[in-house]
Each structure stands twice: as structure tokens, then as C-alpha cells.
Design a protein around this motif. Structure first.
Motif, PDB file in Angstrom:
ATOM      1  N   PHE A 223       0.808  -1.069   0.037  1.00 45.69           N
ATOM      2  CA  PHE A 223      -0.105   0.154   0.023  1.00 45.69           C
ATOM      3  C   PHE A 223       0.821   1.165   0.175  1.00 45.69           C
ATOM      4  CE2 PHE A 223      -3.302  -3.043   1.167  1.00 45.69           C
ATOM      5  CZ  PHE A 223      -4.103  -2.869   0.287  1.00 45.69           C
ATOM      6  N   ASN A 224       1.933   1.019  -0.018  1.00 45.24           N
ATOM      7  CA  ASN A 224       2.816   2.186  -0.450  1.00 45.24           C
ATOM      8  C   ASN A 224       3.855   1.919  -1.734  1.00 45.24           C
ATOM      9  OD1 ASN A 224       3.080   3.909   2.097  1.00 45.24           O
ATOM     10  ND2 ASN A 224       3.321   2.122   2.877  1.00 45.24           N
ATOM     11  N   HIS A 225       4.113   1.042  -2.245  1.00 43.89           N
ATOM     12  CA  HIS A 225       4.638   0.877  -3.549  1.00 43.89           C
ATOM     13  C   HIS A 225       4.061   1.243  -4.736  1.00 43.89           C
ATOM     14  CE1 HIS A 225       7.342  -1.134  -6.521  1.00 43.89           C
ATOM     15  NE2 HIS A 225       8.200  -1.084  -5.741  1.00 43.89           N
ATOM     16  N   ASP A 226       4.323   1.953  -5.547  1.00 44.33           N
ATOM     17  CA  ASP A 226       3.647   2.301  -6.787  1.00 44.33           C
ATOM     18  C   ASP A 226       3.007   1.151  -7.587  1.00 44.33           C
ATOM     19  OD1 ASP A 226       4.675   4.748  -6.601  1.00 44.33           O
ATOM     20  OD2 ASP A 226       6.213   4.551  -8.146  1.00 44.33           O
ATOM     21  N   ASN A 227       3.626  -0.178  -7.507  1.00 51.18           N
ATOM     22  CA  ASN A 227       2.961  -1.147  -8.195  1.00 51.18           C
ATOM     23  C   ASN A 227       2.255  -2.349  -7.307  1.00 51.18           C
ATOM     24  OD1 ASN A 227       2.185  -2.455 -10.579  1.00 51.18           O
ATOM     25  ND2 ASN A 227       4.207  -3.646 -10.701  1.00 51.18           N
ATOM     26  N   GLY A 228       2.184  -1.646  -5.753  1.00 51.03           N
ATOM     27  CA  GLY A 228       1.680  -2.722  -5.072  1.00 51.03           C
ATOM     28  C   GLY A 228       0.434  -3.214  -4.966  1.00 51.03           C
ATOM     29  N   ARG A 229      -0.782  -2.414  -5.642  1.00 52.83           N
ATOM     30  CA  ARG A 229      -2.014  -3.071  -5.737  1.00 52.83           C
ATOM     31  C   ARG A 229      -2.306  -4.102  -6.659  1.00 52.83           C
ATOM     32  NH1 ARG A 229      -4.698   2.809  -6.078  1.00 52.83           N
ATOM     33  NH2 ARG A 229      -3.638   3.727  -4.285  1.00 52.83           N
ATOM     34  N   THR A 230      -1.125  -4.153  -7.477  1.00 49.11           N
ATOM     35  CA  THR A 230      -1.286  -5.165  -8.552  1.00 49.11           C
ATOM     36  C   THR A 230      -0.315  -6.347  -8.225  1.00 49.11           C
ATOM     37  OG1 THR A 230      -1.089  -3.753 -10.344  1.00 49.11           O
ATOM     38  CG2 THR A 230      -0.551  -5.835 -10.951  1.00 49.11           C
ATOM     39  N   LEU A 256      -7.165  -7.758  -0.077  1.00 46.76           N
ATOM     40  CA  LEU A 256      -7.285  -8.234  -1.591  1.00 46.76           C
ATOM     41  C   LEU A 256      -8.531  -7.675  -2.103  1.00 46.76           C
ATOM     42  CD1 LEU A 256      -6.306 -10.187  -3.504  1.00 46.76           C
ATOM     43  CD2 LEU A 256      -7.144 -12.032  -2.316  1.00 46.76           C
ATOM     44  N   ALA A 257      -9.620  -7.609  -1.489  1.00 55.16           N
ATOM     45  CA  ALA A 257     -10.960  -7.150  -2.099  1.00 55.16           C
ATOM     46  C   ALA A 257     -10.583  -5.743  -2.507  1.00 55.16           C
ATOM     47  CB  ALA A 257     -12.071  -7.264  -0.815  1.00 55.16           C
ATOM     48  N   THR A 258      -9.981  -4.728  -1.352  1.00 52.64           N
ATOM     49  CA  THR A 258      -9.754  -3.366  -1.804  1.00 52.64           C
ATOM     50  C   THR A 258      -8.848  -3.492  -3.092  1.00 52.64           C
ATOM     51  OG1 THR A 258      -9.806  -2.683   0.307  1.00 52.64           O
ATOM     52  CG2 THR A 258      -8.852  -1.315  -1.098  1.00 52.64           C
ATOM     53  N   VAL A 262      -9.800  -1.340  -6.569  1.00 54.95           N
ATOM     54  CA  VAL A 262      -9.297  -0.158  -7.065  1.00 54.95           C
ATOM     55  C   VAL A 262      -8.387  -0.359  -8.389  1.00 54.95           C
ATOM     56  CG1 VAL A 262      -9.341   1.111  -4.904  1.00 54.95           C
ATOM     57  CG2 VAL A 262      -7.260  -0.444  -5.457  1.00 54.95           C
ATOM     58  N   ASN A 263      -8.224  -1.736  -8.634  1.00 48.58           N
ATOM     59  CA  ASN A 263      -7.449  -2.101 -10.065  1.00 48.58           C
ATOM     60  C   ASN A 263      -8.145  -1.602 -11.176  1.00 48.58           C
ATOM     61  OD1 ASN A 263      -5.004  -3.440 -10.923  1.00 48.58           O
ATOM     62  ND2 ASN A 263      -4.953  -4.292  -9.096  1.00 48.58           N
ATOM     63  N   LYS A 264      -7.675  -1.076 -12.038  1.00 48.53           N
ATOM     64  CA  LYS A 264      -8.204  -0.605 -13.216  1.00 48.53           C
ATOM     65  C   LYS A 264      -8.620  -1.515 -14.121  1.00 48.53           C
ATOM     66  CE  LYS A 264      -8.198   4.045 -12.859  1.00 48.53           C
ATOM     67  NZ  LYS A 264      -8.398   3.916 -11.245  1.00 48.53           N
ATOM     68  N   LEU A 340     -14.066   4.654  -4.127  1.00 40.85           N
ATOM     69  CA  LEU A 340     -15.431   5.142  -4.518  1.00 40.85           C
ATOM     70  C   LEU A 340     -15.833   5.089  -5.988  1.00 40.85           C
ATOM     71  CD1 LEU A 340     -15.914   7.776  -1.598  1.00 40.85           C
ATOM     72  CD2 LEU A 340     -16.732   5.462  -1.827  1.00 40.85           C
ATOM     73  N   GLU A 341     -15.043   5.929  -6.702  1.00 43.18           N
ATOM     74  CA  GLU A 341     -15.317   5.711  -8.093  1.00 43.18           C
ATOM     75  C   GLU A 341     -15.325   4.447  -8.582  1.00 43.18           C
ATOM     76  OE1 GLU A 341     -15.303   7.225 -12.001  1.00 43.18           O
ATOM     77  OE2 GLU A 341     -15.735   8.129 -10.062  1.00 43.18           O
ATOM     78  N   ASN A 342     -14.389   3.539  -8.548  1.00 42.73           N
ATOM     79  CA  ASN A 342     -14.488   2.080  -8.855  1.00 42.73           C
ATOM     80  C   ASN A 342     -15.750   1.462  -8.395  1.00 42.73           C
ATOM     81  OD1 ASN A 342     -12.515   2.132 -10.953  1.00 42.73           O
ATOM     82  ND2 ASN A 342     -10.939   1.774  -9.353  1.00 42.73           N
ATOM     83  N   ALA A 343     -16.240   1.471  -6.998  1.00 43.84           N
ATOM     84  CA  ALA A 343     -17.062   1.122  -6.628  1.00 43.84           C
ATOM     85  C   ALA A 343     -18.470   1.634  -7.059  1.00 43.84           C
ATOM     86  CB  ALA A 343     -17.350   1.415  -5.081  1.00 43.84           C
TER      87      ALA A 343
END
Length: 439
Positions: A223-230, A256-258, A262-264, A340-343
């Protein structure tokens, strides 16, 4: 204080090194999730087993509003300083060698050669190498993470004991996280993962426990690294890791749900993940996992709309999801807006799949937007080709273009899923057979 009911710190903390718990306590203190005295007491309790005596003294002063500190803290400080001095002396020959660039050039990739060379030319043996480990560990306990990381790195290059090496790697990972060196921390994380996943790792029970620790520690990085969410999806969604989450740490499903939300890029694994959410509702649920269940399992759009507001509160009060960033005199939480946008998009896409003609006013209500904002938002989706539809401004409705799925594509999708499940089943059977044969 009501938001503390969604706080996962009590579940996460037992899976972290005690030094990694401090940033979580700092966050809960800032957000006032618990009474201040309670957090200060928790900090002192954590510090009791470290060498950060000065820090413990400061907290004691602010907790009890006094300038006096207990005698045992004063004695402990004297003890820590003396121990640091003796460890420094024991490690001195090796530290001096490592600080000499010309001498360090003599080291090679071959550990055995290094040990022999150090012994013959510099009279540095196993005792001094062990002293370096103890010195690095002590530095870490004192809160000198930079020195600890350097010495642990050098120790790993000389250590021939696999168990000690592993312990040093965990220490190095913790130090890099605490210094917020996210790229280096990610490299250390991957190195540890490789060791944990290897066939000759200790017992399988130990392996599962190490995976659980690794996932908890990884939250700081992802949750801090640029590519972390992938990367969190790549790690947590692997069978062995997802099994560990389901059996021992279902609270990690929040993260994991989040990441999925948020993943495009819509992920093919998303459908399977929704099944996991459904299966685990009894062992863990919070507004974020419940939001997904509302949209994709129960098609309860009013429920999803209510959950969105709760999700916002969860994100704001979660130390990993609620990371604040300063932007021209404002403090923002980037992940909240993306979520919120993706939700909204998730609700909208699913709602549109079920209805052919939709009233914009009804949609606005379901998306927590006013009429004009909802109309603008839908137009933007149509313009950016995210939605195959038209807006009829006279009737105030969105008309969906019929989208008949290609029969061949459906067949290929089902076959892909079937072959994946078969492969998984065969792998598990083979693993089981090999384990039986090894006994």
C-alpha cells in the motif's frame, strides 16, 4: 470510538515484529480510535521487550504527566548501553574489515572461500561472525534500523546456517519497511517468499505460518509501493496463500478485496474471488467484503449504496488503506477516491447488465450522486467506451445496447475454467502422494 469496531490492529499485530506495530499504534492514536492513555500503555508494553529505553521514558512521562521515570527504566538504560559496548567490541574486527573497501573486494560469491580467507588473513572466525549477528540484532532493538539493515545484509553474505540466515532476512525486511525503503523492501519480500515456498523449507505447518507473516508484513509495502496493488493480488491470490488466508487469517480478505476494487484492469480471477467472499462470510466480513457480496452475490443495490458510506469510514480508519498525502495545503486519502469511483462503476455495470432501460434519477440515488452529476458521470463512461449505451434526455433514461455474448467465447471460457480446476486437482493429488511416499 465507534470506528474501532472495524480496526484490524488487534488481529494484525500478533503477526508482526513488535517494531512494525508502532506505525499502526501511531495511526490509531492520530485517528483517535481508542482512548489516548490506552494507546500509550500499549506502546510502553511493546517497548518493554526492546532496547528503545529513551523512547519508553518519553512515553512514560507523557502518560503519567511527570518528569520522573521508574528506577527499573534507569537501570535498564545502563544495562543496554553496557551491552551495546560489549557487542560492539566483539564485532569490531569484522566491522573494521567490512568498512575497508579494499579488503571487502577480496570477498567472493563462494561463502566457504570467504570464511577461510577471513580466518587465515584477518583472524576472523565464526565467533566474530556470530558477534556481527548479535550486534545487528541489538542495533535493531535499539531502533537503529539503518545500521541493523547494513550489518544484517553483510551477515547474510557470510552466514552458512540456513535458519540464522532466514532470521537475518526477516530482520532486514523489517528494517527496510521501518525506513520506508519500499523498493528494497519489495526485493527482500520476494527473496523471503522464494525461501518459504521452496520444497526443502522446514515443516509444512511452519511454512503456512511463515506465509501468513509474510502477507501481513507485505501490507506495508503493497500500500506504499507504486505497483503494490497489482502485486498484492499476485501474491494473496495464489492458491497456497489464499488457502492460508481462508484457514488462518480471513481478515486479510479486506486488503485483497480493496486491491480488486481499485485495480483498473478487471481481473479474470475476480469471479473466483467473489466465491471466496461468499464462502468466508461466516468467518470474516466487513463493509468492503459486504459491498462486493451486495453487488455480485445478492444484487442488492440499495444495500451496496449503504455499504459504500461504511467503506469510506473503514478506509479512512485503516492504517494501510487510509494513507494520507499532502496536496497543496490539503490532506487527501488517494485510495478513498479511487475506491469510491470504482465502487460506483461496479454497481453501475452490474445494474446495467440486469436492466435494459434505466431511469437516471434511480441510478443517481444508487450511486450516491445528485441527478446532474450522475448524468455527467454516465456520459463520461459512454464517451470513454466503458459503457455501450445511449442517454435519452427527454425521458431521462439510459438505454442499454443489447450485448449478446458469443456462444464460442462462452464455451472457451468454461473450458478454460475446467482445465484450470483439473490441473489444480491433479497437482494436489500428486503433492499428497509424494508426501505419503516420503513418510
Amino acid at each position: 470510538m465507534a470506528m474501532s469496531k472495524y480496526d484490524l490492529t488487534p488481529r494484525i499485530a500478533p503477526n508482526l515484529d513488535r517494531h512494525l506495530v508502532f506505525p499502526l499504534l501511531e495511526f490509531t492514536q492520530e485517528r483517535e480510535l481508542y482512548p489516548n492513555d490506552q494507546i500509550l500503555k500499549a506502546k510502553i508494553e511493546l517497548l518493554n521487550n526492546t532496547n528503545m529505553v529513551d523512547y519508553a521514558m518519553d512515553i512514560h512521562k507523557s502518560l503519567y504527566h511527570t518528569e520522573d521515570v521508574p528506577q527499573d527504566m534507569v537501570d535498564r538504560r545502563v544495562e543496554v548501553v553496557a551491552r551495546l559496548k560489549s557487542l560492539e567490541e566483539a564485532a569490531a574486527p569484522l566491522v573494521t574489515f567490512l568498512q575497508n573497501p579494499n579488503a571487502v573486494q577480496e570477498l567472493r560469491a563462494d561463502k566457504q572461500y570467504n570464511l577461510q580467507m577471513l580466518n587465515e588473513r584477518y583472524q576472523i572466525g565464526p565467533e566474530q561472525i556470530e558477534a556481527l549477528y548479535q550486534y545487528a540484532k541489538f542495533q535493531f532493538e535499539c531502533g537503529n534500523y539503518s545500521g541493523a539493515a547494513d550489518y544484517l545484509y553483510q551477515y547474510c553474505a557470510l552466514c552458512t546456517n540456513a535458519e540464522r540466515s532466514l532470521s537475518a532476512l526477516w530482520g532486514k525486511l523489517a528494517a527496510e519497511i521501518l525506513m520506508q525503503n519500499w523498493d528494497i523492501a519489495l526485493d527482500e519480500l520476494n527473496r523471503l517468499k522464494e525461501i518459504i515456498d521452496s520444497k526443502n523449507f522446514a515443516s509444512s505447518l511452519n511454512q503456512v505460518q511463515s506465509r501468513i507473516w509474510l502477507m501481513h508484513w507485505s501490507l506495508f509495502i503493497f500500500f506504499n509501493h507504486d505497483n503494490g496493488r497489482t502485486q498484492i493480488i499476485d501474491l494473496f491470490n495464489q492458491d497456497k496463500y489464499l488457502n492460508a488466508i481462508q484457514t488462518n487469517a480471513p481478515h486479510l480478505l479486506r486488503y485483497l478485496a480493496t486491491a480488486f476494487i481499485v485495480n483498473k484492469k478487471r481481473r479474470p480471477q475476480f469471479k473466483e474471488f467473489i466465491k471466496v467472499i461468499q464462502q468466508e462470510q461466516h468467518s470474516f466480513s466487513d463493509p468492503i467484503t459486504e459491498f462486493l457480496a451486495c453487488v455480485y452475490v445478492n444484487f442488492d443495490f440499495d444495500g451496496a449504496q449503504k455499504k459504500m458510506k461504511e467503506c469510506e469510514d473503514v478506509i479512512m480508519n485503516d492504517p494501510f488503506l487510509g494513507k494520507r498525502v499532502e496536496e497543496s495545503n490539503y490532506t487527501v486519502v488517494p485510495l478513498k477516491d479511487e475506491f469510491l469511483e470504482n465502487a460506483r462503476l461496479f454497481i453501475f455495470e452490474t445494474y446495467c447488465r440486469i436492466h435494459e432501460r434505466i431511469d437516471v434519477g434511480v441510478l443517481a440515488e444508487k450511486l450516491n450522486l445528485n441527478y446532474e452529476d450522475a448524468e455527467r458521470w454516465i456520459l463520461n463512461l459512454i464517451r470513454t467506451s466503458k459503457l455501450d449505451a445511449k442517454i435519452n434526455t427527454q425521458t431521462g433514461t439510459v438505454v442499454m445496447e443489447p450485448n449478446h455474448p458469443n456462444v464460442y467465447e462462452q464455451l472457451i471460457d468454461h473450458t478454460k475454467g475446467l482445465s484450470g480446476r483439473t490441473y489444480k486437482l491433479v497437482s494436489q493429488l500428486l503433492e499428497h502422494a509424494q508426501a505419503q511416499a516420503a513418510r
